[in-house]
Scaffold this motif. Sequence first.
Motif, mmCIF file in Angstrom:
data_model
loop_
_atom_site.group_PDB
_atom_site.id
_atom_site.type_symbol
_atom_site.label_atom_id
_atom_site.label_comp_id
_atom_site.label_asym_id
_atom_site.label_seq_id
_atom_site.Cartn_x
_atom_site.Cartn_y
_atom_site.Cartn_z
ATOM 1 N N GLN A 41 40.628 18.015 -10.244
ATOM 2 C CA GLN A 41 40.015 18.020 -8.914
ATOM 3 C C GLN A 41 39.230 19.299 -8.667
ATOM 4 O O GLN A 41 38.148 19.284 -8.074
ATOM 5 C CB GLN A 41 41.112 17.878 -7.848
ATOM 6 N N LEU A 42 39.737 20.415 -9.150
ATOM 7 C CA LEU A 42 39.106 21.712 -8.900
ATOM 8 C C LEU A 42 37.739 21.848 -9.571
ATOM 9 O O LEU A 42 36.961 22.718 -9.205
ATOM 10 C CB LEU A 42 40.031 22.839 -9.370
ATOM 11 N N LEU A 43 37.454 20.989 -10.540
ATOM 12 C CA LEU A 43 36.166 21.083 -11.246
ATOM 13 C C LEU A 43 35.034 20.363 -10.518
ATOM 14 O O LEU A 43 33.861 20.564 -10.838
ATOM 15 C CB LEU A 43 36.296 20.500 -12.656
ATOM 16 N N PRO A 48 31.830 31.607 -11.215
ATOM 17 C CA PRO A 48 33.279 31.787 -11.125
ATOM 18 C C PRO A 48 33.924 30.582 -10.451
ATOM 19 O O PRO A 48 33.243 29.775 -9.805
ATOM 20 C CB PRO A 48 33.414 33.044 -10.255
ATOM 21 N N PRO A 49 35.257 30.425 -10.557
ATOM 22 C CA PRO A 49 35.936 29.261 -9.980
ATOM 23 C C PRO A 49 35.765 29.123 -8.465
ATOM 24 O O PRO A 49 35.889 28.012 -7.937
ATOM 25 C CB PRO A 49 37.410 29.492 -10.335
ATOM 26 N N LEU A 50 35.497 30.221 -7.771
ATOM 27 C CA LEU A 50 35.343 30.129 -6.318
ATOM 28 C C LEU A 50 33.996 29.545 -5.899
ATOM 29 O O LEU A 50 33.783 29.309 -4.705
ATOM 30 C CB LEU A 50 35.530 31.501 -5.657
ATOM 31 N N LEU A 51 33.110 29.286 -6.834
ATOM 32 C CA LEU A 51 31.884 28.585 -6.473
ATOM 33 C C LEU A 51 32.235 27.097 -6.342
ATOM 34 O O LEU A 51 31.945 26.268 -7.192
ATOM 35 C CB LEU A 51 30.789 28.778 -7.516
ATOM 36 N N LEU A 66 25.277 19.952 -19.215
ATOM 37 C CA LEU A 66 26.579 19.852 -19.879
ATOM 38 C C LEU A 66 27.024 21.192 -20.452
ATOM 39 O O LEU A 66 28.174 21.599 -20.280
ATOM 40 C CB LEU A 66 26.523 18.803 -20.990
ATOM 41 N N ASP A 67 26.131 21.888 -21.148
ATOM 42 C CA ASP A 67 26.519 23.156 -21.762
ATOM 43 C C ASP A 67 26.950 24.170 -20.711
ATOM 44 O O ASP A 67 27.868 24.965 -20.940
ATOM 45 C CB ASP A 67 25.372 23.717 -22.606
ATOM 46 N N ASP A 68 26.318 24.115 -19.537
ATOM 47 C CA ASP A 68 26.715 25.000 -18.440
ATOM 48 C C ASP A 68 28.131 24.657 -17.973
ATOM 49 O O ASP A 68 28.917 25.555 -17.633
ATOM 50 C CB ASP A 68 25.738 24.868 -17.270
ATOM 51 N N CYS A 69 28.473 23.375 -17.943
ATOM 52 C CA CYS A 69 29.828 22.963 -17.558
ATOM 53 C C CYS A 69 30.860 23.451 -18.575
ATOM 54 O O CYS A 69 31.960 23.892 -18.203
ATOM 55 C CB CYS A 69 29.896 21.440 -17.433
ATOM 56 N N LEU A 70 30.504 23.369 -19.849
ATOM 57 C CA LEU A 70 31.437 23.838 -20.889
ATOM 58 C C LEU A 70 31.632 25.344 -20.802
ATOM 59 O O LEU A 70 32.757 25.846 -21.009
ATOM 60 C CB LEU A 70 30.918 23.430 -22.265
ATOM 61 N N GLU A 71 30.565 26.076 -20.509
ATOM 62 C CA GLU A 71 30.703 27.522 -20.294
ATOM 63 C C GLU A 71 31.639 27.792 -19.118
ATOM 64 O O GLU A 71 32.455 28.723 -19.161
ATOM 65 C CB GLU A 71 29.330 28.138 -20.017
ATOM 66 N N PHE A 72 31.520 26.983 -18.081
ATOM 67 C CA PHE A 72 32.347 27.171 -16.889
ATOM 68 C C PHE A 72 33.832 26.967 -17.191
ATOM 69 O O PHE A 72 34.674 27.795 -16.823
ATOM 70 C CB PHE A 72 31.891 26.211 -15.786
ATOM 71 N N VAL A 113 36.605 13.506 -17.408
ATOM 72 C CA VAL A 113 37.538 14.632 -17.489
ATOM 73 C C VAL A 113 38.958 14.084 -17.412
ATOM 74 O O VAL A 113 39.314 13.382 -16.458
ATOM 75 C CB VAL A 113 37.302 15.634 -16.346
ATOM 76 N N GLU A 114 39.785 14.409 -18.402
ATOM 77 C CA GLU A 114 41.185 13.996 -18.430
ATOM 78 C C GLU A 114 42.072 15.226 -18.425
ATOM 79 O O GLU A 114 41.811 16.191 -19.158
ATOM 80 C CB GLU A 114 41.473 13.160 -19.680
#
Length: 545
Positions: free
Chosen positions: A131-133, A13-16, A59-65, A123-124
């Motif tokens: 920044q949040l990523l 989740p985003p809070l991680l 990478l695939d984990d980042c795209l899932e996120f 990332v653009e």
Amino acid sequence: MAASFSSENMSPPPLLTDFYQLTMCYGYWKAGNHDQPACFELFFRKNPFHGEFTIFGGLDDCLEFVQRFKYSETDIEFLRSVFPPSTEEKFFEYLSSLNCDSLKIYAIKEGTVVFPKVPLIAVEGPLALCQLLETTFLNLINFSSLVATNAARFRLAAGKNAELLEFGLRRAQGPNGGLTASKYCYMGGFDATSNLLAGKLYNIPVKGTQAHSFICSFSSAADMKKRELQSKKNGEMVNFFELCKDKLKVVVDSSNWGVSLQEISEGELAAFCAYAIAFPDTFLALIDTYDVLRSGVINFIAVSLVLHDLGYRSLGCRIDSGDLSYLSKEIRVRFKQIAAMSSDLEWFALTKIIASNDINEETIMSLNDQQHEINSFGVGTHLVTCQKQPALGCVYKLVAVSGQPKIKLSQEVVKITIPGRKKCYRLYSQNGRCLLDLLTLDDEKPPGINNPILCRHPFEESKRAYANPGRVESLHDLVWSDGKIVCERPTLHEMKERVTQTLNELRGDHKRYLNPTPYKVSVTEKLYHFLHEFWLQNAPIGQLD
């Protein structure tokens, strides 16, 4: 209620993330520049394990996120509780509305061999959102790439024919660490895992044998409650244990191994028989509980021969202690002697020998030097915990805001960033080997085939050379745009094949264990001058009094 794992809920989740990502986000929001277009690049500064290559994973984990990125109501409630009371409520409304639809993400294909300074991901998008990523992307990329690289190094050490089994779950850093390790060890070159959940989630082959506890649980023949096994040849039920006892006597009497029946553990024989009755088609025994050569291997041979008489075939044996090279060679001698007894036993000479026992990269290379007879290595602790180096050290740096390049300066040259949005190319020699990776400014033309181009070290003026590529590959693909994944998503097996392919394109001296040759990561003449002029513009000028 305990958390459950599935292929759908593995994305964090985003809070991680780190708290300071949210405080910076509020700072951007208060300053009114949170929506300024920005570009961040994720890269690393040094290859791990004293080597000169890295495998890109995660990478695939980042795209899932980013696909699932959304703050929940409970997330917002928690953030209200940790932010100062003076924080404006509209900021939390802004967070509630955030998703990643406005981002563009470019990346190198997962499973590619990669090198320092080359952006793995660019990332653009809006400054605050980009920044949040940071923390989550780094978390997803760092360990995945590290353990995939470790696995690839084990594969290079073992050679292409040895079977590599990942046995690391019990030593991994928690359940998530164990799953990530199993997934990316497979991508990096391992053949199977003992981790059943990883097998289910990622379709990785699962394999396992038995532990010493199973062998020790049988003290004598009296501990065998069920002794019958159905013959595969005629369907007859036979007393398997009695047949194995008789075969054991024949093996001892007909061999010249200098072992008496009294030395051989009856409890071990009973354990092997019990396991063979449970798994007659896939029997594999751990033979070092008592004595490998004076008990374990002899019991294994007797049970395997009876299985053969009944129409079954043993898979092999495992040794988990002792001098692995010496024992494997002695075991192979015995297997060949059994194979020579009869033409229908020729297969026995090639029976698999598996070795475990805290194996690392150096152990495998030493065993190779000793010309071992091991077919398969079970590797755990040194693989999944990456004991040689616990972290890769990827960083996520701002390189442009509103089209203006940004640079991070440091007294350590290695920590100075290359400003501005860049393009990345891999140049290949005429024979298909990787020559170097080339970074260019975003508006430069790509390098041409059979067209010499001056390539420069980004920070050392004297290091420069002309490259005349026989092939040029653009490393970055657009992978996320307009709120969706826009690239083909390779399977884990396809990523694994890419690891093999891109490592094969690398020269041997870049991959060798001792003193590998550093791979060149260069910049164009135009980017070199831009970097150094921008560096001087931003570096403070000291004053001497």
